[in-house]
Design a protein around this motif. Structure first.
Motif, PDB file in Angstrom:
ATOM      1  N   GLU A 161       0.831  -1.208   0.000  1.00  0.00           N
ATOM      2  CA  GLU A 161       0.000   0.000   0.000  1.00  0.00           C
ATOM      3  C   GLU A 161       0.864   1.256   0.000  1.00  0.00           C
ATOM      4  N   LEU A 162       1.926   1.253   0.808  1.00  0.00           N
ATOM      5  CA  LEU A 162       2.819   2.416   0.849  1.00  0.00           C
ATOM      6  C   LEU A 162       3.577   2.574  -0.463  1.00  0.00           C
ATOM      7  N   GLU A 163       4.007   1.462  -1.034  1.00  0.00           N
ATOM      8  CA  GLU A 163       4.694   1.523  -2.327  1.00  0.00           C
ATOM      9  C   GLU A 163       3.793   2.141  -3.392  1.00  0.00           C
ATOM     10  N   ARG A 164       2.537   1.744  -3.381  1.00  0.00           N
ATOM     11  CA  ARG A 164       1.595   2.282  -4.363  1.00  0.00           C
ATOM     12  C   ARG A 164       1.439   3.792  -4.196  1.00  0.00           C
ATOM     13  N   LYS A 165       1.319   4.239  -2.961  1.00  0.00           N
ATOM     14  CA  LYS A 165       1.172   5.674  -2.693  1.00  0.00           C
ATOM     15  C   LYS A 165       2.428   6.435  -3.104  1.00  0.00           C
ATOM     16  N   LEU A 166       3.593   5.905  -2.731  1.00  0.00           N
ATOM     17  CA  LEU A 166       4.840   6.613  -3.000  1.00  0.00           C
ATOM     18  C   LEU A 166       5.173   6.649  -4.496  1.00  0.00           C
ATOM     19  N   LYS A 167       4.812   5.599  -5.199  1.00  0.00           N
ATOM     20  CA  LYS A 167       5.065   5.570  -6.642  1.00  0.00           C
ATOM     21  C   LYS A 167       4.159   6.532  -7.411  1.00  0.00           C
ATOM     22  N   SER A 168       3.058   6.923  -6.794  1.00  0.00           N
ATOM     23  CA  SER A 168       2.097   7.792  -7.484  1.00  0.00           C
ATOM     24  C   SER A 168       2.455   9.275  -7.372  1.00  0.00           C
ATOM     25  N   VAL A 169       3.490   9.620  -6.606  1.00  0.00           N
ATOM     26  CA  VAL A 169       3.867  11.036  -6.428  1.00  0.00           C
ATOM     27  C   VAL A 169       5.335  11.226  -6.789  1.00  0.00           C
ATOM     28  N   GLN A 170       5.682  12.479  -7.056  1.00  0.00           N
ATOM     29  CA  GLN A 170       7.043  12.811  -7.459  1.00  0.00           C
ATOM     30  C   GLN A 170       7.527  14.057  -6.718  1.00  0.00           C
ATOM     31  N   GLY A 171       8.860  14.263  -6.737  1.00  0.00           N
ATOM     32  CA  GLY A 171       9.450  15.495  -6.231  1.00  0.00           C
ATOM     33  C   GLY A 171       9.144  15.772  -4.772  1.00  0.00           C
ATOM     34  N   ALA A 172       8.776  17.041  -4.504  1.00  0.00           N
ATOM     35  CA  ALA A 172       8.509  17.469  -3.130  1.00  0.00           C
ATOM     36  C   ALA A 172       7.317  16.720  -2.528  1.00  0.00           C
ATOM     37  N   ASP A 173       6.344  16.359  -3.367  1.00  0.00           N
ATOM     38  CA  ASP A 173       5.186  15.600  -2.879  1.00  0.00           C
ATOM     39  C   ASP A 173       5.630  14.233  -2.352  1.00  0.00           C
ATOM     40  N   PHE A 174       6.564  13.633  -3.060  1.00  0.00           N
ATOM     41  CA  PHE A 174       7.100  12.349  -2.606  1.00  0.00           C
ATOM     42  C   PHE A 174       7.789  12.526  -1.253  1.00  0.00           C
ATOM     43  N   ASP A 175       8.614  13.550  -1.138  1.00  0.00           N
ATOM     44  CA  ASP A 175       9.349  13.789   0.101  1.00  0.00           C
ATOM     45  C   ASP A 175       8.392  13.949   1.283  1.00  0.00           C
ATOM     46  N   ARG A 176       7.361  14.763   1.090  1.00  0.00           N
ATOM     47  CA  ARG A 176       6.407  15.011   2.186  1.00  0.00           C
ATOM     48  C   ARG A 176       5.658  13.734   2.577  1.00  0.00           C
ATOM     49  N   LEU A 177       5.237  12.968   1.578  1.00  0.00           N
ATOM     50  CA  LEU A 177       4.499  11.739   1.866  1.00  0.00           C
ATOM     51  C   LEU A 177       5.402  10.712   2.555  1.00  0.00           C
TER      52      LEU A 177
END
Length: 232
Positions: A161-177
């Motif tokens: 579930e976390l992999e799916r969420k993290l793969k769906s965002v990039q850049g600063a959004d990824f860092d924050r998530l």
């Protein structure tokens, strides 16, 4: 005449002497009764009923003694998690944190977040070495058995579930998530290990948990610091 007076005087003397003797016996009896009273009170205070009184303060039983009593009295074994299950859960959590942090090493936009992810990989790898070593010493198989399957299935679902969420965002959004999820995960893990430490009667496991918790607290604190920087 003198003879009668002498006899009368002698009789009075004897009567007086008898009265004094009786008085002495009475006084002696009172003294003996008083001496025995405190001893009776002391004996009463030490009776089981007095000792069981809610107002009576007794030394608290040690955690290990309480836990041992619980284990031996529980039908079919203790309801508390055993050493093998706790070690298996710790192992699965370490593997999950390592994999997600490796992803962050590659995807994070901030150099600070990448460095943080690298620290997570290193620390959780070191922690897992200790977990594996203890598992080997205690005869726990971290890969086989119902306990491993249950713990592994839960962590695998969480990781996916976390992999799916993290793969769906990039850049600063990824860092924050990544920082948000890492902080939350470590918060839950710390609380769980604290509870496991309280429940276990295994002193070696207690020592291991005491070593691991400060590392996890540092991870949580660093994640929160970086989150504030990302939000600034």
């Amino acid at each position: 005449m003198h003879t009668l007076q002498n006899r009368s005087g002698t009789k009075e003397f004897v009567v007086a002497k008898l009265m004094m003797a009786v008085l002495a016996l009475v006084l002696a009896g009172c003294g003996t009764s008083n001496d025995k009273a405190p001893a009776s009170a002391s004996a009463a205070a030490s009776t089981p009923l007095e000792a069981a009184s809610p107002n009576t303060q007794t030394a608290p039983a040690s955690k290990h003694a309480t836990s041992t009593a619980h284990d031996s009295s529980s039908p079919g074994g203790s309801a508390m998690p055993n050493t093998g299950l706790i070690l298996t859960q710790m192992h699965q959590t370490n593997l999950m944190e390592i994999e997600l942090s490796k992803m962050a090493e590659q995807k994070a936009a901030s150099s600070e977040v990448r460095a943080y992810a690298s620290q997570l990989v290193q620390d959780h790898t070191n922690v897992d070495r200790m977990v594996v070593a203890m598992a080997q010493d205690s005869g726990t198989n971290l890969k086989n058995g119902a306990e491993a399957h249950q713990a592994g299935r839960h962590e695998t679902a969480r990781e996916k579930e976390l992999e799916r969420k993290l793969k769906s965002v990039q850049g600063a959004d990824f860092d924050r998530l990544f920082l948000k999820e890492t902080s939350a995960d470590h918060d839950k893990l710390i609380a769980k290990l604290q509870q496991d430490k309280q429940n276990t009667s295994d002193e070696e496991l207690e020592t291991l948990i005491e070593k691991v918790i400060p590392v996890l607290e540092q991870h949580r604190e660093l994640a929160q610091i970086l989150m504030k920087k990302e939000q600034a």
